[in-house]
Design a protein around this motif. Structure first.
Motif, PDB file in Angstrom:
ATOM      1  N   GLU A 209       0.825  -1.215   0.000  1.00 36.17           N
ATOM      2  CA  GLU A 209       0.000   0.000   0.000  1.00 36.17           C
ATOM      3  C   GLU A 209       0.860   1.266   0.000  1.00 36.17           C
ATOM      4  O   GLU A 209       0.523   2.260  -0.638  1.00 36.17           O
ATOM      5  N   THR A 212       3.835   0.939  -3.600  1.00 42.57           N
ATOM      6  CA  THR A 212       3.558   0.543  -4.988  1.00 42.57           C
ATOM      7  C   THR A 212       2.359   1.317  -5.525  1.00 42.57           C
ATOM      8  O   THR A 212       1.531   1.807  -4.751  1.00 42.57           O
ATOM      9  N   ASN A 213       2.301   1.380  -6.831  1.00 37.19           N
ATOM     10  CA  ASN A 213       1.166   1.987  -7.510  1.00 37.19           C
ATOM     11  C   ASN A 213       0.541   0.961  -8.444  1.00 37.19           C
ATOM     12  O   ASN A 213       1.168  -0.054  -8.796  1.00 37.19           O
ATOM     13  N   LEU A 214      -0.688   1.219  -8.841  1.00 34.49           N
ATOM     14  CA  LEU A 214      -1.401   0.334  -9.754  1.00 34.49           C
ATOM     15  C   LEU A 214      -0.558   0.085 -11.003  1.00 34.49           C
ATOM     16  O   LEU A 214      -0.084   1.023 -11.631  1.00 34.49           O
ATOM     17  N   ASP A 216       2.408  -1.447 -11.142  1.00 35.90           N
ATOM     18  CA  ASP A 216       3.841  -1.648 -10.891  1.00 35.90           C
ATOM     19  C   ASP A 216       4.197  -3.129 -10.977  1.00 35.90           C
ATOM     20  O   ASP A 216       3.370  -4.001 -10.718  1.00 35.90           O
ATOM     21  N   HIS A 235      -4.162  -5.551  -5.298  1.00 34.93           N
ATOM     22  CA  HIS A 235      -3.706  -4.160  -5.386  1.00 34.93           C
ATOM     23  C   HIS A 235      -3.234  -3.813  -6.799  1.00 34.93           C
ATOM     24  O   HIS A 235      -2.605  -2.762  -7.006  1.00 34.93           O
ATOM     25  N   ILE A 237      -1.027  -5.227  -8.802  1.00 35.20           N
ATOM     26  CA  ILE A 237       0.403  -5.375  -9.083  1.00 35.20           C
ATOM     27  C   ILE A 237       0.600  -6.365 -10.229  1.00 35.20           C
ATOM     28  O   ILE A 237      -0.077  -7.392 -10.303  1.00 35.20           O
ATOM     29  N   ARG A 264       9.437  -2.686  -8.536  1.00 36.75           N
ATOM     30  CA  ARG A 264       9.440  -1.956  -7.272  1.00 36.75           C
ATOM     31  C   ARG A 264      10.182  -2.727  -6.189  1.00 36.75           C
ATOM     32  O   ARG A 264      10.862  -2.137  -5.347  1.00 36.75           O
TER      33      ARG A 264
END
Length: 494
Positions: A209, A212-214, A216, A235, A237, A264
């Motif tokens: 959370e 990371t971003n959507l 990644d 999430h 990933i 990441r």
């Protein structure tokens, strides 16, 4: 208070307004059977009316069996009042007046979570089964007397403070213990800190959370921990799996993917990898660390059951190589060796990482249970852990070695991986693990099919045998039945 919104008017007698207010409260479910009403004196003062007016209202309500009086205790609502004045949830067409379609309102996260929920979607445990599904610790090995002592002593020392809100980072004595515990593992705490979590799951999810971003990329072993896979998928990933070899992840593939994807993180389980049970050696741990350092990709190290090492001397975590650097985040937990019901884990990493996780945790659940942390701290600092671990290692080692013999004798496997711990990873010849599972279930034996740990079809012919909750007799009986089912399936295929 029941009468706080009753506004007296001149449209009808006041006693009737009081009666109707009570009935309306019953109808709207704002009051429950046996609820206590204010005394006539209290209500007359609240409403600013004469006590006699309230007495008349109460007498009328009692005559209608809406309320009853207990001498010396007060006035209460009857259960039968709800049969007469309670809300009816059906209209004249016998249809619900309000029926929300929660299926339509459910978002993608909850729908996907349910699809990946192995408790709902895999064969459930029942008492009549020999179950190789679980890798949770054997409760019979818990030292309950020491646990009781720890609970009572810590409560007596802390008093009511430990029952109040705690700190997001955790219970300070436990944090200090964990820092020393990690130092004994060879992990330096310089420029690093610890946050206590609700087991591995929360620690890993907070990292995902926070960092990371959507869309990644994250690298991990393939197969790997099912819980970690679910969290990453939910999430958004993009998970890149590195094939597992007999001595751990494929180093060549690791370097290739580090170059190609610029991920990441690398998520890795160096000791008693779940599900393969492999313990990565010192040389490969060093190679993993140096490659990630070269490509500037942080490592999330899962310290999964590394305390159960009984096949060789202790191998220090990858985090021990980090020293004055800050590229490794270590997630630890006692859930597989001590009291998983307490749900205590921790994340150790760079000070800035822990500071951010602290804020994330406050948004999630404020803090991990203070009393649970206090009990665990008391238990650990008493020195009982070493004696407990000696007992557990002996018991699990016996089951592991016996199970390995049984697998080789009855299953004719293509591979048997595992260096100890709580499970074995088995490769099947010519038969899908799912097909075998169904056949075994009919004979009251179950296990974990390998596909739930895999990112591709590599797991189709593999399975994980959890050994922590089965006796030696169950191990032999269960694996023998698996072998008989395998033989029958192969005969059918000919």
């Amino acid at each position: 208070m029941l009468f706080h919104d009753l506004i007296i008017n001149n449209d009808s007698p006041i006693y009737e307004q009081i009666e109707n207010h009570v009935k309306r409260s019953i109808h709207t479910n704002m009051i429950t059977p046996d609820s206590k009403l204010p005394s006539t004196r209290e209500l007359s003062q609240v409403l600013g009316v004469s006590r006699n007016t309230v007495l008349v209202a109460y007498e009328n309500l009692e005559a209608e069996n809406v309320i009853y009086t207990k001498k010396g205790k007060g006035t209460f609502i009857t259960k039968s009042a709800f049969e007469q004045y309670g809300r009816k949830d059906y209209n004249s067409n016998n249809k619900m007046k309000w029926n929300v379609d929660w299926e339509a309102k459910a978002n993608a996260y909850s729908i996907e979570a349910e699809k990946m929920d192995i408790i709902k979607n895999e064969i459930p445990w029942s008492k009549d089964l020999i179950s190789f599904k679980s890798i949770s610790p054997d409760g019979e090995l818990f030292d309950l007397e020491e646990f009781k002592r720890s609970f009572l002593y810590r409560l007596s020392v802390e008093g009511n403070k430990i029952l109040n809100y705690g700190y997001a980072r955790g219970y300070k004595p436990l944090i200090e213990y964990l820092k020393q515990y990690m130092l004994e593992k060879g992990v330096s705490g310089e420029h690093k800190d610890i946050i206590v979590t609700n087991g591995f799951t929360e620690g890993f999810e907070m990292m995902i959370e926070a960092f990371t971003n959507l869309g990644d990329y994250v690298l991990c072993e393939n197969p790997t921990h099912n819980t970690a896979l679910r969290i990453m998928k939910l999430h958004g990933i993009k998970i890149i799996g590195i094939p597992m070899l007999e001595d751990g992840l494929d180093i060549e593939k690791l370097e290739q993917y580090l170059k190609k994807y610029q991920p990441r993180f690398l998520y890795v389980i160096p000791s008693y990898h779940n599900p393969t049970g492999i313990v990565i050696g010192e040389k490969k741990r060093s190679q993993i660390y140096e490659l990630c350092r070269e490509y500037e990709v942080p490592i999330i190290e899962d310290g999964f059951t590394e305390e159960l090492l009984y096949g060789s001397s202790h191998i220090t975590p990858i985090a021990s190589l980090d020293k004055e650097r800050n590229g490794v985040i270590y997630i630890g937990s006692f859930s597989k060796i001590l009291f998983p019901g307490l749900r205590i884990g921790w994340v150790m990493g760079d000070n800035r990482v822990i500071s951010l996780l602290e804020s994330v945790k406050r948004c999630k659940n404020i803090h991990t249970s203070s009393i649970d942390q206090g009990i665990l701290y008391e238990y650990l600092q008493s020195g009982i852990l070493k004696r407990q671990m000696k007992r557990m290692r002996k018991s699990y080692k016996e089951r592991f070695e016996f199970a390995k013999q049984c697998v080789e004798q009855y299953l004719d496997p293509t591979l048997v991986w595992g260096d100890g711990g709580l499970h074995l990873y088995v490769g099947l010849r010519d038969v899908s693990a799912r097909v075998l599972l169904q056949a075994c279930y009919e004979r009251r034996v179950i296990f974990m099919p390998g596909d739930i740990f895999s990112l591709d079809d590599r797991g189709e012919n593999t399975l994980r045998l959890g050994l922590s909750r089965v006796s030696l007799e169950e191990i032999e009986t269960g694996i023998k039945i698996m072998g008989e089912c395998l033989a029958q399936l192969r005969d059918k295929a000919k």
